[in-house]
Structure formats: structure tokens, C-alpha cells
Enzyme design. Structure first.
Site, mmCIF file in Angstrom:
data_model
loop_
_atom_site.group_PDB
_atom_site.id
_atom_site.type_symbol
_atom_site.label_atom_id
_atom_site.label_comp_id
_atom_site.label_asym_id
_atom_site.label_seq_id
_atom_site.Cartn_x
_atom_site.Cartn_y
_atom_site.Cartn_z
ATOM 1 N N THR A 1 0.814 -1.201 0.000
ATOM 2 C CA THR A 1 0.000 0.000 0.000
ATOM 3 C C THR A 1 0.857 1.264 0.000
ATOM 4 O O THR A 1 1.898 1.320 0.657
ATOM 5 C CB THR A 1 -0.922 -0.027 1.240
ATOM 6 O OG1 THR A 1 -1.620 -1.268 1.217
ATOM 7 C CG2 THR A 1 -1.902 1.114 1.246
ATOM 8 N N SER B 1 -6.651 0.168 -2.377
ATOM 9 C CA SER B 1 -7.265 -0.969 -3.082
ATOM 10 C C SER B 1 -6.626 -1.137 -4.450
ATOM 11 O O SER B 1 -6.470 -2.249 -4.956
ATOM 12 C CB SER B 1 -8.773 -0.721 -3.256
ATOM 13 O OG SER B 1 -9.406 -0.673 -2.001
ATOM 14 N N THR C 1 1.613 -3.046 8.283
ATOM 15 C CA THR C 1 1.454 -3.766 9.555
ATOM 16 C C THR C 1 2.805 -4.345 9.970
ATOM 17 O O THR C 1 3.502 -4.937 9.135
ATOM 18 C CB THR C 1 0.414 -4.895 9.370
ATOM 19 O OG1 THR C 1 -0.825 -4.308 9.005
ATOM 20 C CG2 THR C 1 0.241 -5.691 10.654
ATOM 21 N N THR D 1 -0.638 -3.478 -11.867
ATOM 22 C CA THR D 1 -0.035 -4.478 -10.961
ATOM 23 C C THR D 1 0.990 -5.353 -11.672
ATOM 24 O O THR D 1 1.959 -5.801 -11.064
ATOM 25 C CB THR D 1 -1.117 -5.397 -10.363
ATOM 26 O OG1 THR D 1 -1.938 -5.887 -11.432
ATOM 27 C CG2 THR D 1 -1.976 -4.677 -9.347
ATOM 28 N N LYS D 2 0.764 -5.588 -12.967
ATOM 29 C CA LYS D 2 1.674 -6.498 -13.688
ATOM 30 C C LYS D 2 3.072 -5.910 -13.857
ATOM 31 O O LYS D 2 4.019 -6.635 -14.163
ATOM 32 C CB LYS D 2 1.071 -6.871 -15.045
ATOM 33 C CG LYS D 2 -0.145 -7.817 -14.959
ATOM 34 C CD LYS D 2 0.287 -9.215 -14.565
ATOM 35 C CE LYS D 2 -0.861 -10.147 -14.269
ATOM 36 N NZ LYS D 2 -1.523 -10.731 -15.382
ATOM 37 N N ARG E 1 -5.469 -13.275 3.901
ATOM 38 C CA ARG E 1 -6.935 -13.144 3.869
ATOM 39 C C ARG E 1 -7.590 -14.236 4.714
ATOM 40 O O ARG E 1 -8.570 -13.995 5.415
ATOM 41 C CB ARG E 1 -7.424 -13.160 2.414
ATOM 42 C CG ARG E 1 -7.054 -11.864 1.705
ATOM 43 C CD ARG E 1 -7.555 -11.735 0.279
ATOM 44 N NE ARG E 1 -7.171 -10.404 -0.230
ATOM 45 C CZ ARG E 1 -7.326 -9.990 -1.471
ATOM 46 N NH1 ARG E 1 -7.869 -10.785 -2.384
ATOM 47 N NH2 ARG E 1 -6.960 -8.771 -1.828
ATOM 48 N N GLN F 1 -24.020 -5.822 23.162
ATOM 49 C CA GLN F 1 -25.372 -5.442 23.586
ATOM 50 C C GLN F 1 -25.888 -6.328 24.723
ATOM 51 O O GLN F 1 -26.651 -5.878 25.568
ATOM 52 C CB GLN F 1 -26.316 -5.531 22.374
ATOM 53 C CG GLN F 1 -27.660 -4.862 22.544
ATOM 54 C CD GLN F 1 -27.603 -3.346 22.435
ATOM 55 O OE1 GLN F 1 -26.606 -2.803 21.988
ATOM 56 N NE2 GLN F 1 -28.648 -2.682 22.850
ATOM 57 N N GLU G 1 -6.228 -6.121 4.072
ATOM 58 C CA GLU G 1 -6.154 -7.296 3.178
ATOM 59 C C GLU G 1 -7.264 -7.282 2.128
ATOM 60 O O GLU G 1 -7.782 -8.326 1.741
ATOM 61 C CB GLU G 1 -6.189 -8.603 3.973
ATOM 62 C CG GLU G 1 -4.897 -8.979 4.629
ATOM 63 C CD GLU G 1 -3.693 -8.924 3.710
ATOM 64 O OE1 GLU G 1 -3.862 -9.050 2.483
ATOM 65 O OE2 GLU G 1 -2.588 -8.720 4.236
ATOM 66 N N ARG H 1 -13.690 -12.662 -10.626
ATOM 67 C CA ARG H 1 -12.560 -13.576 -10.791
ATOM 68 C C ARG H 1 -12.947 -15.018 -10.442
ATOM 69 O O ARG H 1 -12.653 -15.946 -11.186
ATOM 70 C CB ARG H 1 -11.413 -13.101 -9.883
ATOM 71 C CG ARG H 1 -10.104 -13.777 -10.164
ATOM 72 C CD ARG H 1 -8.994 -13.219 -9.279
ATOM 73 N NE ARG H 1 -7.758 -13.838 -9.675
ATOM 74 C CZ ARG H 1 -6.938 -13.359 -10.608
ATOM 75 N NH1 ARG H 1 -7.175 -12.213 -11.184
ATOM 76 N NH2 ARG H 1 -5.851 -14.019 -10.928
#
Ligand code: ST9
Length: 621
Positions: free
Chosen positions: A165, A171, A198, A227-228, A305, A425, A452, A465
Site C-alpha cells: 500500500t 485498493s 502492519t 499491478t503487472k 486473507r 449489547q 487485506e 474472478r
């Protein structure tokens, strides 16, 4: 007593009664890990989790890490350091490593069962301890040089990060601008800023190894847009001797330039990392000496994930068990049947219908989602067994791919909402106090819907996908499994209504998928009614589909569990076991009646989707 309440009985039910993991344990690559050993491991980790790991949970929230911007260093609270060190010394992270890295080969299903206990007790401990796992990824993908780095990370217990990131690339990872320049000695120098990293800086381990996506410069065929064009670089905090792993004492040019102040999971640092400033180059190794960064990084992302979904569900489980404990002792009000009698005896709140509704809702979701996680892990067992046998299991790979966004997206959304609206609650106003762990659970679990890949990203990944690009193969296989269960007459006549509700839910989900495929088709210019804007209708339903599929799978797994429970209940049982199985049947019935039946409404919404909200002027919002 610490905050953490585990549910080992339900974990072993899933492993051995629902998923038949006794068939896998003690055989082939898992020869040294038979069922008895697996149970002993779970009991030992459970004890560690409830005591040493959980004991720093509240203290490390109250005393978050301290960042010194002069030295770019971060100091973690002593209580957390003790928990973390105890976990590393116990060596349980080796269950996730192969024998070649001195790991203890263990099926995924057992690994994630163990992970639930650690993540429920101290999520940050598990996350900081990811370094050896990342070393495993480096080892799998790397050259001989990289394999040595992977091994150092395991042997020397170095920490690791995944640095994707950037301030302008959340994203949309492909918008990343960090660059990498080749050096004459075969290494690279990185320049750029990563955000939201993180474990980016801390004082827990002797070294931190960052897995960094960056765009290589001046390399034909690499470094293009999106991204590639990203490659994956291994960038250590401290330089080390590449032959021995000994630290040279020299600092590499990657520094924490900020540590975020945040809502929850405060002890887990979230850092801004700057590469190559202050005239100290940020040296990195290109992983595997190939420019295949996003695919390599996704090996880590897929694991992460699964981790995040498991973390969320583990937190809901302890949230529910804390709420249950409170409800059993909290006396308030009279039974509803004598509410008008002011002298009627006061009762514990478990007597009140709305509290029962809430508790059973929590219980059924927790147990359904635990089954979802461990069912997914059992599919991963198939993948690893095939790998071990020198083959592949493409069906299992596709199914695992389909399930991952559900574990992550659905698991985190349902858990966070239920923690806030039902578990907290249950405590009434007391739930808002720091006296109970619920308020921290709610704060700590919120991140699970965000990092993630947000829920929106999971929904898109799931439809475009995992369904469309897969040509519906994994979804078709899963639907056939569910249909087979419905047709099987499971429950010996006692689950007839619930199987009918599952049947209707399966049809409703199928209709939502069909509606979305129709919307997609009509967005293609070549179709008769082609209008590219119709893809918006798909986008308006991707999260909805993710959530209803999650409900469907949980409902199916709960009913399969109920069938097993009914068989067990046909025999004489110790009282605790009788109650356990009765609870399994009740949870499945509740879920079928109160959750599956709502999918019909989601179907109507999906089928009736138009572009009105997309046509609206921004000013009208
Ligand atoms: C973060 C840190 O949030 C949180 C900390 C959590 C704790 C960390 C602990 C980690 C532990 C790890 C231990 C490791 C142990 C592992 C052991 C294992 C042995 N599945 O669709 P395209 C790939 S970090 C697989 O065109 P766009 C694929 O290669 C920040 N691969 O995407 C594909 O090529 P092809 C988290 C996938 O439009 C290529 O990407 N940030 C998948 O270019 C391009 O695909 C995020 O998660 C997939 N599902 O980019 C980012 N999808 O098509 C969220 C894509 O040829 N954003 N690939 O196969 C996204 O995911 C976006 O959808 C996007 C879009 C960036 C992928």
C-alpha cells in the site's frame, strides 16, 4: 482469569466429526501428527492462549507502542513482549512450515484450528509472528540466495511485512509509485513511500524483512503500468551476511517515518515506511530474480486473507462466550410471563426472549463460520496432499479460491456487526465499559473488514474472478454438493423443514448469480441490448452476493453438523455431550429459519436492480 474464552470442543467437532480429519492425520506427510497428537497440540495451545497470550491483551491496548521520530524506532509494551516471546519460544509457528525448514508438517485444517486459538487470545502476537511464514514464501519462490534469506527468517525468528500500500495506492495496488533501480552487484535500490504497513517497525525481533512491491526501472518488459509492472523485492531493516545471516551492524535505508494512532489492535504497529531517503540507499533483492511481483505477493495475500477471516471469527467466538457467561449470571427483570407482577422474582437475563434470540444468533453464526473456515482449510489439505504426491488438484484449488473471499469478506463483516450489535449489547450499558473485553473486541475487529482488501474488493474478486473468470466451475461444484445434501434425506426426518429452507436458499442464490450474469452480459456492447453502464448493476450486487453465499454455506455446514449431532443423540451420552449436540441441532435450525429465509428478499433486490442510484447527481446525496 484472562479475557479469552475458547471453544475447543467445537473445534474438535469440526475437525473430526464434520470434516473427518482423522483420515488425513497420521498418514503420508503427516505421519508424525496423528489424531491424538493433534488433540494434544490443540489442548496445549489452548492453555497457552488462555493464559500467557491473553494476559497482555488489555494492557497492550492501554499502553500502545511508542514511536520516536528521531531514531525511527518503536518500543512495544513489556507485557506484550512477554506474550510474544512465550509464543515464539513455544515454537508453534513451526506447524505452518515444511520439514525442509525444520517445520512440523501439519494439515491446514489443524493449522487454522491452532491459529483460531492464538488469534482469539492475542491477534497481534500471531501477526507479528508471521516472519517465518513469509520466509517460507521467499524460500518457495527464491533463488539459492533467497532460500538462504528465507531460512534465516525461520532460524533467527525475524519478522516480516507485506509492503503493497502507498498513500495513493490502497485498493488499487497497481497505482503504486515506489521504484527500484538495478545495481551493478545484482541488488536493487528502492525509492518511495509505503503506508499502512502492519508490523513495519517494532523492537520484538533482531531484524525485519519487508516484502516490497516496486516498479523496476530500465528493464525491458518489466516495470510497466498497473499491478503487472510490479516486482517483489526483499528489503531488510538491517544488513546481514548473506552466507551466515549474521547482522553486519549496518542499517539499510528503510525507515519508519510515521506510526498511526488508531481505533483498535493498537499494539500491532501500522507504519509509514520511507525507502531510500537520507542518502542511505534502501537495498533489496529481487525475489527469485524474476519480475513476477503481484503473483508472488498474492501467495502471501491469500494466506493473510484466511488469517484475517479467522481472526474476525475467533473474536466473535470469544465475544459470544463472554456474553453468554455474563447473561447466565446477570439478574434483571422478571420473566415476561409475569412482567406485570412487580413482586415476581427477578431472573437471569437468559430467561428473556430477546436475549435468547441474540445469544442463539451469535452462537449459530460463530459455529457456522468456524465450519466455513475449517471446511476451507480442509480443501487446502487436499491441495497440499496433492503437492506432496507430486501432482495437483485443480478442483480443490478453484474451490479454495472461491471460498477465500467469503472467509475474509463475509467472516469479517458478520463478525464485526454481531460483536457490536449482539455480543456487546448483551451486557447492556456494561458492555460499553473497559471492565469487559467487548469494547476492545469491537475496536480490534473493525480492521478485519478493511485490511487485506476491503469487503468491496472481496465482493468484486468473488464475482468477477472466482465465478465469471472460473466459468462457474467451483460454484457449480459447491452447489451440487449442497443439492446432494438436500436430496439425501439427512436428519432422518428431523431436519425436513430446514432442508427445504436450504433448498429455497440455494435456488435464491442461483437466481441472484443468474441475474448478475444477465446484467454483465447486457453490459457487453455486442449483445442485443448492450449498454456498458449495466455493469454498474453488477457492481451494486457484488457485496450482496458475497454475503448470501456466506449465509448459504454456513447454513449448509450447520445442517450437516446437525445431522451428525442427531446421530450422536440417538445414543446414551454424558450430560455435557448431550447438551453440546442439542446445541448444534438448535443452532442449525435457528440459522435456517432466521437467516436462510432472508435470502429470498436479497434475490428480489438483486433481480430488481436498476441504475437509478448511479444516475443520481452527486449533489443529491
Ligand atoms: C495489508 C496488511 O492489508 C494486513 C496485515 C495482515 C497480517 C499480515 C500477516 C501476513 C501473514 C503471511 C504469512 C505468509 C505465509 C504463507 C504461507 C504459504 C505457503 N488471488 O485482477 P487483476 C493477481 S496489505 C490470486 O488484473 P488489478 C494475479 O496474479 C494490503 N491472485 O488485478 C493477477 O494476474 P492474472 C492488502 C490474484 O486490477 C494479478 O494479480 N491489499 C487475485 O491489477 C492482476 O489481477 C490488498 O489486499 C486473487 N484473488 O489489481 C489489495 N487477484 O489475472 C486489495 C489478483 O493474470 N486490492 N491476483 O492471474 C485488490 O486485491 C485488487 O483487486 C487488485 C486489483 C490490487 C488485485
Amino acid at each position: 482469569m484472562t479475557h479469552y474464552r475458547s471453544n475447543l470442543r467445537d473445534i474438535t467437532f469440526n475437525l473430526f466429526e464434520l470434516l473427518g480429519r482423522g483420515e488425513v492425520l497420521g498418514k503420508g506427510p503427516y505421519q508424525d501428527m496423528d489424531s491424538d497428537t493433534a488433540v494434544a497440540v490443540l489442548e496445549e495451545v489452548d492453555r497457552l492462549a488462555r493464559t500467557k497470550l491473553a494476559e497482555s491483551f488489555a494492557d497492550s491496548d492501554a499502553h500502545p507502542p511508542v514511536f520516536d521520530p528521531q531514531t525511527h524506532s518503536v518500543t512495544l509494551p513489556a507485557s506484550f513482549k512477554r506474550s510474544f516471546r512465550t509464543y515464539l519460544d513455544a515454537g508453534w509457528y513451526r506447524l505452518e512450515l515444511p520439514a525442509e525448514l525444520d517445520g512440523q508438517p501439519t494439515p491446514s485444517s489443524l493449522q487454522w484450528s491452532v491459529a483460531e486459538l492464538v488469534l482469539g487470545a492475542s491477534p497481534a502476537t500471531y501477526i507479528y509472528a508471521s516472519g517465518p511464514g513469509m520466509g517460507h514464501v521467499i524460500w518457495l519462490n527464491g533463488t539459492e540466495r533467497d532460500k538462504r534469506i528465507g531460512r534465516f527468517m525461520v532460524d533467527r525468528q525475524w519478522a516480516g511485512t507485506m509492503a503493497l500500500t502507498e498513500p495513493e495506492a490502497g485498493s488499487d495496488v497497481g497505482a503504486g509509485r515506489t521504484r527500484a533501480f538495478p545495481q551493478p552487484d545484482g541488488t536493487w535500490h528502492l525509492e518511495g513511500v509505503k503506508r499502512f504497513i502492519t508490523s513495519g517497525e517494532h523492537d520484538l525481533t533482531e531484524n525485519i524483512v519487508h516484502l516490497v512491491l516496486a516498479r523496476p526501472q530500465g528493464v525491458p518488459g518489466a516495470g510497466g503500468p498497473g499491478t503487472k509492472g510490479l516486482s517483489l523485492f526483499v528489503v531488510p531493516k538491517y544488513h546481514f551476511d548473506i552466507e551466515t545471516g549474521e547482522l553486519t551492524g549496518q542499517r539499510n535505508g528503510v525507515f519508519a517515518t510515521g506510526v498511526e494512532k488508531k481505533m483498535g489492535i493498537k499494539v500491532s504497529t501500522t507504519c509509514e515506511l520511507t525507502f531510500g531517503a537520507d542518502e542511505i540507499p534502501a537495498m533489496g533483492y529481487l525475489l527469485g530474480d524474476v519480475h513476477d511481483g503481484i503473483a508472488q505477493m498474492f501467495q502471501v495475500i491469500e494466506h493473510a486473507r484466511m488469517l484475517v477471516g479467522t481472526k474476525a471469527i475467533a473474536t466473535l467466538s470469544t465475544g459470544y462466550l463472554n456474553a453468554l457467561e455474563y447473561a447466565k449470571t446477570r439478574v434483571q427483570g422478571a420473566d415476561l410471563t409475569c412482567a406485570s407482577d412487580k413482586t415476581a422474582p427477578r431472573v437471569t437475563i437468559t430467561h428473556h426472549p430477546d436475549v435468547r434470540r441474540s445469544l442463539m444468533t451469535q452462537k449459530s453464526f460463530v459455529e457456522g463460520m468456524r465450519s466455513l473456515v475449517l471446511y476451507t482449510a480442509s480443501i487446502q489439505d487436499r491441495i497440499w496432499l496433492a503437492t506432496h504426491a507430486g501432482t495437483t488438484d485443480p478442483d480443490a484449488e478453484r474451490l479454495n479460491d472461491l471460498l477465500l473471499p467469503i472467509v475474509k469478506g463475509y467472516g469479517s463483516e458478520r463478525s464485526w456487526v454481531l460483536l457490536g450489535t449482539e455480543s456487546l449489547q448483551t451486557f447492556g450499558g456494561s458492555g460499553f465499559l473497559a471492565d469487559y473485553p467487548l469494547e476492545q473486541y469491537v475496536r480490534d475487529a473493525k480492521i478485519d473488514t478493511l485490511y487485506e482488501g476491503t469487503t468491496a474488493i472481496q465482493g468484486q474478486d468473488f464475482f468477477f474472478r472466482k465465478i465469471v473468470r472460473d466459468q462457474g466451475r467451483a460454484l457449480g461444484w459447491l452447489s451440487a454438493e449442497i443439492a446432494q445434501f438436500i436430496a439425501s434425506g439427512a436428519g432422518n426426518g428431523q431436519l425436513k423443514d430446514e432442508r427445504e429452507q436450504l433448498h429455497q436458499a440455494l435456488q435464491d442464490v442461483g437466481a441472484i448469480v443468474a441475474a448478475m450474469l444477465g446484467q454483465l452480459e447486457s453490459s457487453v456492447a455486442t449483445s442485443v441490448l448492450g449498454d456498458p453502464r449495466n455493469v454498474y448493476k453488477v457492481g451494486l450486487n457484488t457485496t450482496r452476493l458475497l454475503m448470501v453465499l456466506g449465509d448459504l454455506i454456513c447454513g449448509w455446514l450447520l445442517l450437516r453438523s446437525a445431522e451428525i449431532a442427531l446421530q450422536a443423540l440417538a445414543h446414551e451420552l454424558p450430560l455435557a455431550e448431550k447438551h453440546f449436540y442439542e446445541g448444534k441441532v438448535a443452532a442449525a435450525r435457528w440459522f435456517a429459519r432466521t437467516v436462510l429465509t432472508k435470502i429470498g428478499a436479497e434475490r428480489a433486490i438483486a433481480e430488481g436492480t436498476d441504475n437509478a442510484v448511479m444516475d443520481l447527481a452527486e449533489e443529491a446525496f
